[in-house]
Design an enzyme around this catalytic site. Structure first.
Site, PDB file in Angstrom:
ATOM      1  N   GLY A 115       9.423 -19.919 -79.056  1.00  0.00           N
ATOM      2  CA  GLY A 115      10.847 -19.636 -79.109  1.00  0.00           C
ATOM      3  C   GLY A 115      11.340 -19.196 -77.745  1.00  0.00           C
ATOM      4  O   GLY A 115      10.560 -18.774 -76.881  1.00  0.00           O
ATOM      5  N   CYS A 116      12.649 -19.287 -77.528  1.00  0.00           N
ATOM      6  CA  CYS A 116      13.204 -18.941 -76.216  1.00  0.00           C
ATOM      7  C   CYS A 116      13.074 -17.444 -75.922  1.00  0.00           C
ATOM      8  O   CYS A 116      12.601 -17.051 -74.851  1.00  0.00           O
ATOM      9  CB  CYS A 116      14.650 -19.411 -76.109  1.00  0.00           C
ATOM     10  SG  CYS A 116      15.750 -18.866 -77.435  1.00  0.00           S
TER      11      CYS A 116
END
Length: 310
Positions: A115-116
Site C-alpha cells: 500500500g502507499c
C-alpha cells in the site's frame, strides 16, 4: 517470445497508470480487454491464463476471485489490492525491504504490491528495527497525507467534478477516525512491531503525492541514539539501490518546508530525518507519489524483477 502481461483492471486508476508506464515498452506484449468487456468472466479468465504475469488492479473480492481462476496455473501474479498483503504465502513487493527481498520477488509466483501509506511508513521503521535502534514495542505513530487519486475514480470525481452529487469541497480532511485502518496490519507485520501503529491518514486537494511522518523520541530508542545514528541506519539500509533516496542531514536541515507533490509523476521515494540533538526528538519523513512508488510504479518495478528485466 516477448513476455505477456495482462493488467486485470486496466481501466481503473492504478491500472491506467501501469498501462501508461508500459505503453512505450517494446520488450513486452500487453494483453488488453475492452472496457465494455471487463465483466466478461470467461474472457478475463482466458486473458489471465494467457499471460506470463497478471497484474491485478481490482477490489479485494475481485482479486481473490482472479487468484482462484488461476489456481494451479503457471501465470504469475502481482496483486495491488490489500487482499494478500499479510498472507505468508505471498512475497511482499517492497524490493528495498531488506537485502534479499528483490531476489525473493524475482523468484516469486505470488507478489503482493504494498500500500502507499505502508510503503512510506515501513521504509522508515524497518531500518531502525533491523539496526536494533527501535524496540519491537516502540509506540509508533504514523501521520500522513495523500493526493486524492489514492481514493480511486470515485474520489477523483468527487474532488474534480463540482456537479458531482457527493462533491468534496474540503482542501484537506482527516479520515480513519476510529483509528482502525486496513493498512495497519501491513505496517505492523513488515515493520516488525508488537503492536499496530496509531495511524492518522488524511487527503489533500492535490492529485498525486504523499508525505508520511513518524515522530520519534530518541530517548525511547535503544541505547544513546543520536540523530546521525538514525540517519546512518537509514543510509546503510538503502545503500546500493537507486529507488529510495536518503536525503543528507545538511540538506534536510536547510529545508524550510516539505512539499507533498515534490515527487509526483516519479517512481522514487525520499526519506528525511528532521530534528535536533538537543531536543531529543526527530521526525522521520517519507515523500513519494501515491500512484508511483506507492502503487503503479512499484508494480512495474516488481514485474521487471520477476521477468529479470532492467
Amino acid at each position: 517470445m516477448k513476455p505477456k502481461i495482462f493488467i486485470d483492471g486496466e481501466h481503473g486508476t492504478t491500472g491506467l497508470q501501469i498501462r501508461t508506464r508500459l505503453a512505450g515498452r517494446t520488450d513486452l506484449e500487453v494483453l488488453s480487454i475492452p472496457e465494455q468487456e471487463r465483466r466478461n468472466k470467461d474472457l478475463r479468465a482466458e486473458l489471465l491464463r494467457s499471460a506470463d504475469i497478471a497484474i491485478l488492479c481490482l477490489p479485494d473480492d475481485a482479486s481473490l476471485e482472479a487468484v482462484t481462476l488461476l489456481k494451479d496455473h503457471p501465470t504469475r501474479i502481482i496483486d495491488t489490492s490489500t487482499a494478500h498483503r499479510t498472507n505468508a504465502d505471498w512475497v511482499y513487493g517492497f524490493a528495498e525491504l531488506e537485502s534479499q527481498q528483490a531476489q525473493r520477488i524475482r523468484d516469486a509466483h505470488y507478489v503482493s504490491n504494498p500500500g502507499c501509506y505502508p510503503t512510506g511508513a515501513i521504509s522508515l521503521i524497518r531500518p531502525l528495527r533491523a539496526a536494533g535502534l527501535m524496540g519491537s514495542d516502540y509506540p509508533v505513530t504514523v501521520n500522513a497525507v495523500s493526493g486524492y487519486t489514492g481514493g480511486g475514480k470515485q474520489m477523483i470525481a468527487q474532488m474534480e467534478d463540482a456537479n458531482h452529487p457527493e462533491h468534496m469541497k474540503e482542501n484537506n480532511f482527516l479520515y480513519g477516525l476510529t483509528l482502525k485502518h486496513k493498512h495497519q496490519p501491513e505496517m505492523q507485520i513488515y515493520g516488525n512491531l508488537d503492536h499496530a501503529p496509531i495511524f492518522a491518514p488524511s487527503v489533500g486537494r492535490f492529485p498525486q503525492g504523499m508525505i508520511v511522518q513518524i515522530p520519534v523520541y530518541l530517548d525511547l530508542l535503544k541505547g544513546d541514539v543520536s540523530v546521525k545514528a538514525v540517519h546512518d541506519a537509514l543510509q546503510a539500509h538503502y545503500a546500493g539501490q537507486d529507488i529510495v533516496r536518503v536525503i543528507p542531514l545538511d540538506e534536510s536541515s536547510a529545508m524550510a518546508r516539505v512539499d507533498a507533490e515534490m515527487l509526483a509523476d516519479t517512481d522514487g521515494m525520499n526519506l528525511y530525518v528532521f530534528g535536533s540533538e538537543t531536543g531529543r526528538i526527530i521526525n522521520l519523513v517519507a515523500v513519494l507519489d501515491n500512484l508511483g512508488k506507492g502503487a503503479s510504479g512499484a508494480a512495474v518495478q516488481n514485474m521487471n524483477l520477476m521477468l529479470g528485466l532492467a
